[in-house]
Design a protein around this motif. Structure first.
Motif, mmCIF file in Angstrom:
data_model
loop_
_atom_site.group_PDB
_atom_site.id
_atom_site.type_symbol
_atom_site.label_atom_id
_atom_site.label_comp_id
_atom_site.label_asym_id
_atom_site.label_seq_id
_atom_site.Cartn_x
_atom_site.Cartn_y
_atom_site.Cartn_z
ATOM 1 N N VAL A 146 0.849 -1.184 0.000
ATOM 2 C CA VAL A 146 0.000 0.000 0.000
ATOM 3 C C VAL A 146 0.885 1.236 0.000
ATOM 4 O O VAL A 146 2.026 1.200 0.487
ATOM 5 N N ASN A 147 0.374 2.332 -0.551
ATOM 6 C CA ASN A 147 1.076 3.607 -0.484
ATOM 7 C C ASN A 147 1.202 4.005 0.982
ATOM 8 O O ASN A 147 0.194 4.129 1.687
ATOM 9 N N LYS A 148 2.431 4.174 1.469
ATOM 10 C CA LYS A 148 2.673 4.382 2.904
ATOM 11 C C LYS A 148 2.029 5.668 3.416
ATOM 12 O O LYS A 148 1.446 5.696 4.503
ATOM 13 N N LYS A 149 2.120 6.742 2.648
ATOM 14 C CA LYS A 149 1.541 8.021 3.073
ATOM 15 C C LYS A 149 0.031 7.895 3.219
ATOM 16 O O LYS A 149 -0.558 8.391 4.193
ATOM 17 N N PHE A 150 -0.594 7.209 2.265
ATOM 18 C CA PHE A 150 -2.038 6.979 2.335
ATOM 19 C C PHE A 150 -2.383 6.155 3.576
ATOM 20 O O PHE A 150 -3.297 6.495 4.327
ATOM 21 N N TRP A 151 -1.628 5.080 3.781
ATOM 22 C CA TRP A 151 -1.883 4.180 4.909
ATOM 23 C C TRP A 151 -1.718 4.898 6.247
ATOM 24 O O TRP A 151 -2.565 4.771 7.134
ATOM 25 N N ASP A 152 -0.642 5.633 6.381
ATOM 26 C CA ASP A 152 -0.376 6.335 7.645
ATOM 27 C C ASP A 152 -1.409 7.422 7.923
ATOM 28 O O ASP A 152 -1.626 7.796 9.086
ATOM 29 N N GLY A 153 -2.053 7.933 6.879
ATOM 30 C CA GLY A 153 -3.038 8.989 7.046
ATOM 31 C C GLY A 153 -4.442 8.492 7.344
ATOM 32 O O GLY A 153 -5.343 9.298 7.588
#
Length: 339
Positions: free
Chosen positions: A245-252
């Motif tokens: 998964v896109n890390k920035k998307f996941w962390d947000g």
């Protein structure tokens, strides 16, 4: 109060209501996850993606909407990783060979020929410390690894029988972009050809390439067996995917949404891994029944010849994959090199 003032106040109130309605609508709008992959929906990976969609939407109460795009509908092999990093899609399940070109060469340890004697050996790596360590190496690339999905053993196919090592001499064999797979084919005497999965059927049909390696479920669903006269059960490699998964998307994501998605990934992984062996066995039976491709199983003596020809690839890849990574994989998989 003048007519103008009243009209202005009414307009302001209407604008405020519209704004509040828009905010409410945005608050209620589901979080969209675009999940792109390159194989058919009726493969273990395709079914795993659909199971994740079902569970994720159910467990988030509709707050998440998963859009699954199979068969390279959005992006081909070479394009999908960049699309994930840019945020054009949120989730992928690429084969593990895709991470070498990204710069995480340690993942190519999974491509070492005959590393895995069975599925348990494969899971010794993916469910152990080495699997977790490899996922951590993706994070500086803006990618978070969520799970490993198994799809069973690689077989060979071509328009001539592939029994002995000498049978490969001069054949143009399609591979994924992996230096290990390149070295593997060269060790067998073949000429490796890197090619997108979506282009494989036409390339085999037209003779651009002579053969390929892959799992039975993909051979069947992509109909490559229709344009290949021979298939060899060699179990020389193991096909697996990483759900990323896109890390920035996941962390947000809100914490509760992330928790629900983690449980959905866990259960869809159990499902996808459980059906892989069955799906491949059924696909192989259908290929045999079609009569379009002759299926041959290597004898123990032929397998040993292949192993001896391919063992130098392990040593040659130490400088690329890392000797420590290879040794850790040997230990986790219970692999003993052939002398």
């Amino acid at each position: 109060m003048t007519h103008f003032t009243r009209r202005t106040l009414v307009q302001a109130a209407l604008l405020a209501c519209t704004a509040l309605t828009s905010v409410a609508a945005l608050a209620q709008a589901p979080i969209v996850i675009k999940f792109s992959h390159v194989v058919a929906p009726d493969t273990p990976k395709g079914k795993g993606a659909l199971r994740f969609k079902e569970l994720a939407e159910q467990r988030t109460g509709g707050r998440v909407k998963v859009e699954v795009y199979p068969n390279s509908q959005l992006y081909k092999d070479k394009e999908e990783m960049e699309a994930l990093q840019l945020g054009s899609v949120q989730m992928l399940a690429p084969s593990l060979a895709k991470f070498g070109p990204l710069g995480v060469k340690e993942f190519e340890v999974f491509d070492l020929p005959f590393l895995f004697k069975d599925d348990a050996a494969f899971r010794g790596i993916t469910e152990g410390p080495l699997g977790a360590e490899l996922f951590k190496k993706l994070e500086p690339k803006g990618i978070k690894g969520l799970a490993y999905w198994d799809n069973g053993f690689h077989q060979m196919s071509a328009n001539k029988p592939l029994h002995k090592v000498e049978d490969f001499k001069g054949l143009k064999m399609r591979i994924q972009s992996s230096k290990v797979l390149d070295a593997e084919m060269r060790a067998l005497g073949a000429i490796p050809q890197v090619m997108a999965f979506s282009e494989l059927y036409q390339a085999l049909q037209s003779g651009v390439v002579d053969g390929t390696e892959g799992v039975a479920s993909n051979f069947y669903t992509q109909k490559t067996y229709e344009v290949q006269k021979h298939m060899t059960i060699s179990n020389h490699g193991h096909l697996a995917y990483a759900v990323i998964v896109n890390k920035k998307f996941w962390d947000g994501l809100p914490a509760d949404i992330r928790t629900a998605l983690e449980s959905s990934i866990k259960d869809s992984t159990t499902y996808a891994n459980a059906i892989a062996a069955t799906e491949n066995a059924q696909a192989l039976d259908k290929i045999k029944a079609s009569g379009k491709s002759t299926v041959y199983t290597l004898t123990p003596a032929e397998t040993l010849e292949w192993k001896k020809a391919l063992m130098p690839v392990h040593h040659d890849m130490e400088g690329r994959v890392g000797k420590a990574t290879i040794e850790a994989a040997y230990k986790a998989a219970g692999f003993v090199p052939v002398k």
